[in-house]
Design an enzyme around this catalytic site. Sequence first.
Site, PDB file in Angstrom:
ATOM      1  N   LYS A  63      55.610 106.511 -21.556  1.00  0.00           N
ATOM      2  CA  LYS A  63      54.051 106.006 -21.099  1.00  0.00           C
ATOM      3  C   LYS A  63      53.131 106.902 -21.963  1.00  0.00           C
ATOM      4  O   LYS A  63      52.187 106.161 -22.452  1.00  0.00           O
ATOM      5  CB  LYS A  63      53.848 106.321 -19.535  1.00  0.00           C
ATOM      6  CG  LYS A  63      54.577 105.197 -18.819  1.00  0.00           C
ATOM      7  CD  LYS A  63      53.787 104.968 -17.405  1.00  0.00           C
ATOM      8  CE  LYS A  63      54.324 103.932 -16.769  1.00  0.00           C
ATOM      9  NZ  LYS A  63      53.816 103.904 -15.441  1.00  0.00           N
ATOM     10  N   LYS A 107      61.749  91.896 -20.638  1.00  0.00           N
ATOM     11  CA  LYS A 107      61.461  91.890 -19.214  1.00  0.00           C
ATOM     12  C   LYS A 107      60.243  90.954 -18.944  1.00  0.00           C
ATOM     13  O   LYS A 107      59.154  91.164 -19.459  1.00  0.00           O
ATOM     14  CB  LYS A 107      61.204  93.165 -18.539  1.00  0.00           C
ATOM     15  CG  LYS A 107      62.362  93.628 -17.613  1.00  0.00           C
ATOM     16  CD  LYS A 107      62.110  95.050 -17.193  1.00  0.00           C
ATOM     17  CE  LYS A 107      61.091  95.359 -16.048  1.00  0.00           C
ATOM     18  NZ  LYS A 107      61.182  96.574 -15.468  1.00  0.00           N
ATOM     19  N   LYS A 109      53.331  92.198 -16.884  1.00  0.00           N
ATOM     20  CA  LYS A 109      52.196  91.851 -17.041  1.00  0.00           C
ATOM     21  C   LYS A 109      51.591  92.524 -18.445  1.00  0.00           C
ATOM     22  O   LYS A 109      51.026  92.023 -19.112  1.00  0.00           O
ATOM     23  CB  LYS A 109      51.337  92.456 -16.063  1.00  0.00           C
ATOM     24  CG  LYS A 109      51.484  91.654 -14.798  1.00  0.00           C
ATOM     25  CD  LYS A 109      50.818  92.527 -13.646  1.00  0.00           C
ATOM     26  CE  LYS A 109      51.680  93.453 -13.044  1.00  0.00           C
ATOM     27  NZ  LYS A 109      51.600  93.950 -11.718  1.00  0.00           N
TER      28      LYS A 109
HETATM   29  P1  AMP Z   1      55.706  97.296 -11.949  1.00  0.00           P
HETATM   30  O1  AMP Z   1      54.515  96.609 -11.449  1.00  0.00           O
HETATM   31  O2  AMP Z   1      56.189  97.137 -13.297  1.00  0.00           O
HETATM   32  O3  AMP Z   1      55.360  98.832 -11.767  1.00  0.00           O
HETATM   33  O4  AMP Z   1      56.563  96.932 -11.054  1.00  0.00           O
HETATM   34  C1  AMP Z   1      56.559  96.890  -9.588  1.00  0.00           C
HETATM   35  C2  AMP Z   1      58.113  96.904  -8.987  1.00  0.00           C
HETATM   36  O5  AMP Z   1      58.609  95.543  -9.425  1.00  0.00           O
HETATM   37  C3  AMP Z   1      59.149  97.877  -9.447  1.00  0.00           C
HETATM   38  O6  AMP Z   1      59.929  98.165  -8.458  1.00  0.00           O
HETATM   39  C4  AMP Z   1      60.020  97.224 -10.704  1.00  0.00           C
HETATM   40  O7  AMP Z   1      61.205  97.420 -10.796  1.00  0.00           O
HETATM   41  C5  AMP Z   1      59.834  95.727 -10.231  1.00  0.00           C
HETATM   42  N1  AMP Z   1      59.973  94.887 -11.562  1.00  0.00           N
HETATM   43  C6  AMP Z   1      58.786  94.706 -12.399  1.00  0.00           C
HETATM   44  N2  AMP Z   1      59.024  93.786 -13.413  1.00  0.00           N
HETATM   45  C7  AMP Z   1      60.512  93.488 -13.044  1.00  0.00           C
HETATM   46  C8  AMP Z   1      61.394  92.501 -13.598  1.00  0.00           C
HETATM   47  N3  AMP Z   1      60.836  91.617 -14.721  1.00  0.00           N
HETATM   48  N4  AMP Z   1      62.364  92.212 -12.978  1.00  0.00           N
HETATM   49  C9  AMP Z   1      62.760  92.753 -12.019  1.00  0.00           C
HETATM   50  N5  AMP Z   1      61.992  93.874 -11.348  1.00  0.00           N
HETATM   51  C10 AMP Z   1      60.792  93.980 -11.848  1.00  0.00           C
END
Ligand code: AMP
Length: 336
Positions: A112, A199, A202
């Site tokens: 980050k 992946k 957003k």
């Molecule tokens: P984030 O908004 O990226 O912090 O993600 C919130 C939650 O969603 C976390 O537990 C991530 O591991 C899960 N997550 C985010 N993107 C993905 C993805 N493309 N596939 C699977 N899990 C995801």
Amino acid sequence: MEQRKQVLSCIQPTGHMHFGNYFGAIKNWVQLQNDYDCIYGVVDYHAMTMPYQAKKLRENTWELIFNLIATGIQPDNLFIQSLVPEHAELSWIFNCFTSYGHLGRMTQFKDKSAQNKDKGDGGFISAGLYTYPVLQAADILIYRADYVPVGKDQEQHLELTRDIAQRFNHQIGKEYFVLPEPLFTEVPKVMSLADPTRKMSKSAGEKHYVNVFAEEARIRKQVRSAVTDTGEATEGMSEGIANLFRLLKASECHEAHDSLVQDYQSGALKYVDLKEAVANGLVALNEQFRSARAELNANKKEVKNQVKASSAEIRKRAQETIKQVKDLAGLLNVRF
Ligand code: AMP
């Protein structure tokens, strides 16, 4: 009756919820509610560790709360972190039980801070980003969580949490904190439909994620234009196709999944059929969630009050812990 084990998990309020978030985290949270005593936090203090806008943060916090309830999280299990300020207080105390060197080895901090270097604001990297895992330790330990559902990327942080708990216990000469265990659940990693080598997320831009609450037509269009021939995955199947099958399975469309897998194996699979099935699966969930969300929107004030009340209820547990920790750590307690 045996007391149910305590599960704790948190999510940052950062705009839209996409199907990667839903299948990779939220769906599992919803299911865990059947077997565990669950507490789920929308962690707005954490969202301040990266560059952010104050007004947007509050909006995103409520947006996520509404979305979580619409997708199946029970409101009584939810809290908003800034309504439980004891997290920040415990985090300070824990800062003094955390090795500086250990924090420096956190890969998420390295990733980050590298991201921030390339962005505006003179590459500003906050000390909050550095100490973020300490706040996370406070989130977990303040509720004496037994289990924390974690992905591989969070394992290192949970290890640090256990380290802090152990150091604290050692210093005060008492096994005060339970050492939390990771709760691994098989969850799919959802890839971007526009570029299946990365992946779904957003941060990569609008075409790289499918919003759980989008209009049906948009979801169908995004799935129809999914890239199918990029990247090598397992057994010769391209990552694009593997991702579509993964989405179909995650949407619980098992019959369609199995019959399309057979088509794939016999060489008869038409991509257009696979995409149609995936779109139907996602749209079925989308309809259910949008209708739940519309009901919540019609009672916005009540829903907000309900979550403020559940935060206050959950806060009582945090207050109990912080009071004991301050006593044990040689600090004074405010008497109300
Ligand atoms: P984030 O908004 O990226 O912090 O993600 C919130 C939650 O969603 C976390 O537990 C991530 O591991 C899960 N997550 C985010 N993107 C993905 C993805 N493309 N596939 C699977 N899990 C995801």
